[in-house]
Design a protein around this motif. Structure first.
Motif, PDB file in Angstrom:
ATOM      1  N   ARG A 135       7.283  55.271 -11.188  1.00 49.46           N
ATOM      2  CA  ARG A 135       7.046  53.969 -11.818  1.00 49.46           C
ATOM      3  C   ARG A 135       6.690  52.915 -10.777  1.00 49.46           C
ATOM      4  O   ARG A 135       5.806  52.086 -10.988  1.00 49.46           O
ATOM      5  N   GLU A 136       7.349  52.962  -9.628  1.00 47.50           N
ATOM      6  CA  GLU A 136       7.037  52.038  -8.540  1.00 47.50           C
ATOM      7  C   GLU A 136       5.610  52.275  -8.042  1.00 47.50           C
ATOM      8  O   GLU A 136       4.853  51.325  -7.825  1.00 47.50           O
ATOM      9  N   ARG A 137       5.248  53.547  -7.867  1.00 49.53           N
ATOM     10  CA  ARG A 137       3.901  53.869  -7.365  1.00 49.53           C
ATOM     11  C   ARG A 137       2.830  53.386  -8.340  1.00 49.53           C
ATOM     12  O   ARG A 137       1.825  52.799  -7.942  1.00 49.53           O
ATOM     13  N   GLN A 138       3.045  53.631  -9.623  1.00 47.07           N
ATOM     14  CA  GLN A 138       2.071  53.213 -10.621  1.00 47.07           C
ATOM     15  C   GLN A 138       1.951  51.689 -10.678  1.00 47.07           C
ATOM     16  O   GLN A 138       0.848  51.152 -10.852  1.00 47.07           O
ATOM     17  N   GLY A 139       3.068  50.986 -10.543  1.00 39.30           N
ATOM     18  CA  GLY A 139       3.039  49.529 -10.559  1.00 39.30           C
ATOM     19  C   GLY A 139       2.261  48.960  -9.392  1.00 39.30           C
ATOM     20  O   GLY A 139       1.446  48.027  -9.562  1.00 39.30           O
ATOM     21  N   ILE A 140       2.465  49.505  -8.209  1.00 34.54           N
ATOM     22  CA  ILE A 140       1.732  49.049  -7.033  1.00 34.54           C
ATOM     23  C   ILE A 140       0.244  49.333  -7.198  1.00 34.54           C
ATOM     24  O   ILE A 140      -0.611  48.492  -6.877  1.00 34.54           O
ATOM     25  N   ALA A 141      -0.073  50.510  -7.722  1.00 30.18           N
ATOM     26  CA  ALA A 141      -1.485  50.874  -7.924  1.00 30.18           C
ATOM     27  C   ALA A 141      -2.143  49.934  -8.935  1.00 30.18           C
ATOM     28  O   ALA A 141      -3.303  49.533  -8.762  1.00 30.18           O
ATOM     29  N   ALA A 142      -1.409  49.566  -9.986  1.00 31.32           N
ATOM     30  CA  ALA A 142      -1.971  48.667 -10.999  1.00 31.32           C
ATOM     31  C   ALA A 142      -2.225  47.279 -10.415  1.00 31.32           C
ATOM     32  O   ALA A 142      -3.252  46.655 -10.697  1.00 31.32           O
ATOM     33  N   LEU A 143      -1.299  46.789  -9.615  1.00 32.70           N
ATOM     34  CA  LEU A 143      -1.488  45.488  -8.972  1.00 32.70           C
ATOM     35  C   LEU A 143      -2.708  45.522  -8.048  1.00 32.70           C
ATOM     36  O   LEU A 143      -3.544  44.606  -8.061  1.00 32.70           O
ATOM     37  N   ALA A 144      -2.797  46.582  -7.253  1.00 24.53           N
ATOM     38  CA  ALA A 144      -3.920  46.689  -6.313  1.00 24.53           C
ATOM     39  C   ALA A 144      -5.255  46.771  -7.056  1.00 24.53           C
ATOM     40  O   ALA A 144      -6.246  46.134  -6.673  1.00 24.53           O
ATOM     41  N   ALA A 145      -5.301  47.551  -8.145  1.00 22.86           N
ATOM     42  CA  ALA A 145      -6.543  47.702  -8.906  1.00 22.86           C
ATOM     43  C   ALA A 145      -6.985  46.386  -9.525  1.00 22.86           C
ATOM     44  O   ALA A 145      -8.182  46.138  -9.689  1.00 22.86           O
ATOM     45  N   ALA A 146      -6.009  45.522  -9.862  1.00 26.65           N
ATOM     46  CA  ALA A 146      -6.329  44.229 -10.472  1.00 26.65           C
ATOM     47  C   ALA A 146      -6.602  43.146  -9.435  1.00 26.65           C
ATOM     48  O   ALA A 146      -6.885  42.004  -9.801  1.00 26.65           O
ATOM     49  N   GLY A 191      -0.581  33.784 -13.729  1.00 26.60           N
ATOM     50  CA  GLY A 191      -1.731  33.705 -14.617  1.00 26.60           C
ATOM     51  C   GLY A 191      -2.737  34.806 -14.333  1.00 26.60           C
ATOM     52  O   GLY A 191      -3.311  35.405 -15.262  1.00 26.60           O
ATOM     53  N   ARG A 192      -2.977  35.094 -13.065  1.00 32.29           N
ATOM     54  CA  ARG A 192      -3.891  36.175 -12.692  1.00 32.29           C
ATOM     55  C   ARG A 192      -3.352  37.522 -13.170  1.00 32.29           C
ATOM     56  O   ARG A 192      -4.119  38.390 -13.626  1.00 32.29           O
ATOM     57  N   LEU A 193      -2.056  37.695 -13.053  1.00 31.91           N
ATOM     58  CA  LEU A 193      -1.413  38.934 -13.491  1.00 31.91           C
ATOM     59  C   LEU A 193      -1.650  39.149 -14.985  1.00 31.91           C
ATOM     60  O   LEU A 193      -2.050  40.240 -15.423  1.00 31.91           O
ATOM     61  N   HIS A 194      -1.430  38.103 -15.769  1.00 28.89           N
ATOM     62  CA  HIS A 194      -1.587  38.223 -17.220  1.00 28.89           C
ATOM     63  C   HIS A 194      -3.051  38.369 -17.628  1.00 28.89           C
ATOM     64  O   HIS A 194      -3.360  39.059 -18.614  1.00 28.89           O
ATOM     65  N   ARG A 195      -3.944  37.729 -16.910  1.00 25.33           N
ATOM     66  CA  ARG A 195      -5.366  37.891 -17.202  1.00 25.33           C
ATOM     67  C   ARG A 195      -5.779  39.352 -17.052  1.00 25.33           C
ATOM     68  O   ARG A 195      -6.649  39.852 -17.784  1.00 25.33           O
ATOM     69  N   ALA A 196      -5.129  40.060 -16.107  1.00 24.88           N
ATOM     70  CA  ALA A 196      -5.458  41.471 -15.864  1.00 24.88           C
ATOM     71  C   ALA A 196      -4.729  42.415 -16.816  1.00 24.88           C
ATOM     72  O   ALA A 196      -4.892  43.640 -16.704  1.00 24.88           O
ATOM     73  N   GLY A 197      -3.910  41.877 -17.738  1.00 23.06           N
ATOM     74  CA  GLY A 197      -3.187  42.733 -18.667  1.00 23.06           C
ATOM     75  C   GLY A 197      -1.934  43.342 -18.080  1.00 23.06           C
ATOM     76  O   GLY A 197      -1.459  44.374 -18.549  1.00 23.06           O
ATOM     77  N   LEU A 198      -1.372  42.713 -17.058  1.00 25.15           N
ATOM     78  CA  LEU A 198      -0.155  43.217 -16.420  1.00 25.15           C
ATOM     79  C   LEU A 198       1.022  42.294 -16.728  1.00 25.15           C
ATOM     80  O   LEU A 198       0.878  41.079 -16.777  1.00 25.15           O
ATOM     81  N   ALA A 199       2.182  42.898 -16.941  1.00 30.01           N
ATOM     82  CA  ALA A 199       3.424  42.149 -17.132  1.00 30.01           C
ATOM     83  C   ALA A 199       4.393  42.544 -16.027  1.00 30.01           C
ATOM     84  O   ALA A 199       4.264  43.607 -15.403  1.00 30.01           O
ATOM     85  N   HIS A 200       5.385  41.688 -15.766  1.00 29.92           N
ATOM     86  CA  HIS A 200       6.379  41.944 -14.721  1.00 29.92           C
ATOM     87  C   HIS A 200       7.758  41.665 -15.313  1.00 29.92           C
ATOM     88  O   HIS A 200       8.054  40.554 -15.738  1.00 29.92           O
ATOM     89  N   ASP A 201       8.599  42.698 -15.353  1.00 36.27           N
ATOM     90  CA  ASP A 201       9.889  42.600 -16.035  1.00 36.27           C
ATOM     91  C   ASP A 201      11.000  41.973 -15.205  1.00 36.27           C
ATOM     92  O   ASP A 201      12.118  41.852 -15.692  1.00 36.27           O
ATOM     93  N   ASP A 202      10.717  41.570 -13.975  1.00 39.75           N
ATOM     94  CA  ASP A 202      11.778  41.028 -13.115  1.00 39.75           C
ATOM     95  C   ASP A 202      11.227  39.883 -12.276  1.00 39.75           C
ATOM     96  O   ASP A 202      11.271  39.914 -11.042  1.00 39.75           O
ATOM     97  N   LEU A 203      10.744  38.856 -12.947  1.00 42.73           N
ATOM     98  CA  LEU A 203      10.140  37.728 -12.246  1.00 42.73           C
ATOM     99  C   LEU A 203      11.221  36.759 -11.788  1.00 42.73           C
ATOM    100  O   LEU A 203      11.866  36.096 -12.600  1.00 42.73           O
ATOM    101  N   HIS A 204      11.406  36.704 -10.498  1.00 41.27           N
ATOM    102  CA  HIS A 204      12.270  35.690  -9.889  1.00 41.27           C
ATOM    103  C   HIS A 204      11.679  35.339  -8.531  1.00 41.27           C
ATOM    104  O   HIS A 204      10.801  36.042  -8.013  1.00 41.27           O
ATOM    105  N   PHE A 205      12.151  34.251  -7.947  1.00 38.61           N
ATOM    106  CA  PHE A 205      11.540  33.756  -6.714  1.00 38.61           C
ATOM    107  C   PHE A 205      11.677  34.735  -5.560  1.00 38.61           C
ATOM    108  O   PHE A 205      10.895  34.692  -4.613  1.00 38.61           O
ATOM    109  N   GLY A 206      12.668  35.623  -5.614  1.00 40.91           N
ATOM    110  CA  GLY A 206      12.829  36.611  -4.556  1.00 40.91           C
ATOM    111  C   GLY A 206      11.775  37.695  -4.574  1.00 40.91           C
ATOM    112  O   GLY A 206      11.621  38.441  -3.604  1.00 40.91           O
TER     113      GLY A 206
END
Length: 486
Positions: free
Chosen positions: A84-95, A155-170
């Motif tokens: 799941r971590e690998r797929q998430g990183i790949a999705a971010l990079a692709a976007a 905003g860029r994340l959502h434009r690409a169709g990606l969500a993040h389940d643990d959004l905090h400043f850290g």
């Protein structure tokens, strides 16, 4: 890092660890250690950055002579978590979303999985930069300048169709002038652009990191979110998501104050309960070992029958320790089955901090126990050396602009969150030179019903106003400023 140091740390005398030994090590695996890979290579972890006991170890490491960030997944679900971590990183990079690049992903001999990404040397989290600004007034220019890039990136994340389940400043990193988002295992994909409901949830998660006093000052942050390419969200949908997120965050955080976790170290035994902010545990160790000694030898601030308060110096820092006494057997018996006043103050101090209400930071709690029965207790907080408001404010004039703004924000937040204090004397408000801090939280509470809150608030309001004669400019200003007029 020099070649000599690299060689030394990859030498055979560095202990070899596997998933089982790391699980057994709990929260503090000894570093450095080596981890063997299935292809014959070895990773050396030199510094721990985060440990989830029994589940994951994250640290500053070396692989093939290169400095990397290594995540070791060590529980029975390691394959699923690593993938799941690998797929998430790949999705971010692709976007095209900035995130540390993936270097390697591999299974470990005997169980567990490894994932490594580039190490951003010198990177700092958005949280580290936010903390010095957290007490600024809502909409502060410096604070907005810090936060706007994070909302734009979302905003860029959502434009690409990606969500993040643990959004905090850290989970935002600043490195060489660029902002990165991390924690790929929290990333999920959906058709672009992201639908309104998950987008509102993510945006609410990020807004909830701010004090609620910011609610009227988030327009620039919402504009930055839209600038990132995200669609505008209906105000009612966002408000509903924000209420849900804040309620969950409050429950989760208050639960953590009483259990062993990343934020707090908690020890329980038959005769003692101890909770301490984990990052302060080492500094407070002498005080926690013998709290009575520090109470008796410290500078006395209050000597009462039911509580004793002392100012203590430990190293170069100053703390306040408050001991809750038992006057006699009957008093002890009446308190034995109830949570101690120290426990109540501990929880309420953390509640206020989560709401952005200034109060000396609660650092440690100790309770004497006899099984389920409670006896004496101690509370340790940061020290605020400023004067109380009875001393600081002059009855014959209105407060200066800084004091006026701070008091209004504090009381408006208390009122909005339905929090009563229970003993709102002017001596229970301190001025630290920048803001007003609320102290003595033994009777503070957040009310579930508006009727109960209004009854308690009227008492708080009247008690605070009684500190100054009714015909003085200060009293008139406070009567006009305080919310919930009779």
């Amino acid at each position: 890092m020099t070649d000599r140091l690299q060689s030394a740390r990859t030498a055979a005398d560095v202990p070899l660890a596997d998933a089982a030994t790391l699980r057994a090590a709990g929260r503090a695996p000894a570093v450095p250690f080596r981890v063997a890979l299935t292809d014959g290579r070895e990773l050396v972890m030199n510094r721990l950055l985060r440990v989830l006991p029994g589940r994951r170890v994250v640290g500053d490491s070396l692989l093939d002579g290169r400095r990397v960030l290594a995540k070791l997944f060590i529980d029975k679900n390691s394959a699923r978590r690593a993938e799941r971590e690998r797929q998430g990183i790949a999705a971010l990079a692709a976007a095209g979303i900035p995130t540390p690049a993936l270097i390697a992903a591999a299974a470990l001999p005997g169980g567990g999985h490894l994932l490594t990404t580039e190490f951003l040397d010198g990177a700092t989290t958005l949280l580290e930069h936010w903390r010095p600004l957290a007490d600024r007034l809502p909409g502060d220019v410096d604070a907005c300048e810090l936060l706007v890039p994070a909302f734009r990136l979302l905003g860029r994340l959502h434009r690409a169709g990606l969500a993040h389940d643990d959004l905090h400043f850290g989970n935002f990193l600043l490195h060489n002038g660029h902002l990165y988002i991390i924690d790929g295992d929290a990333v999920t994909t959906a058709p672009a652009p992201l639908a309104a409901k998950p987008a509102a949830r993510d945006l609410a998660m990020l807004i909830a990191q701010l004090p609620r006093a910011w609610d009227g000052a988030i327009a620039p942050l919402l504009a930055a979110y839209r600038d990132g390419g995200a669609q505008s969200l209906d105000a009612a949908v966002l408000a509903r998501a924000l209420r849900h997120e804040r309620a969950w965050r409050l429950r989760d955080y208050l639960a953590k104050t009483g259990r062993d976790c990343t934020l707090f170290r908690v020890h329980r035994s038959l005769h003692r309960f101890e909770a301490v902010v984990r990052t302060e545990a080492d500094a407070l160790a002498p005080l926690l070992a013998d709290p009575d000694h520090w109470v008796e030898t410290g500078h006395p601030l209050k000597r009462g029958n039911t509580c004793t308060v002392s100012l203590v110096e430990l190293g170069e820092r100053r703390f306040v320790i408050k001991r809750y006494n038992l006057k006699h057997f009957g008093h002890a018996l009446s308190r034995a089955w109830r949570p101690t006043r120290a426990w109540h103050s501990w929880r309420e101090g953390h509640r206020l901090a989560l709401f952005g209400i200034p109060t000396p930071r609660p650092l440690a709690l100790i309770e004497e126990r006899w099984g389920p029965l409670r006896a004496r207790a101690w509370l340790v907080t940061e020290y605020c050396g400023g004067p109380d408001m009875l001393t600081h404010l002059r009855a014959d004039e209105e407060p200066a602009p800084a004091e006026a703004a701070s008091l209004k924000t504090l009381f408006d937040t208390l009122y909005r969150e339905r929090i009563s204090h229970g003993d709102l004397k002017a001596t229970n408000l301190l001025w630290d030179g920048n803001k007003a801090l609320l102290i003595d939280l033994d009777a503070a509470r957040q009310h579930a019903t508006i009727v109960g809150f209004h009854r308690a608030w009227r008492r708080d309001r009247a008690r605070f106003l009684r500190n100054w004669p009714a015909d003085t400019p200060l009293h008139r200003w406070l009567a006009a400023m305080l919310p919930g007029r009779p």
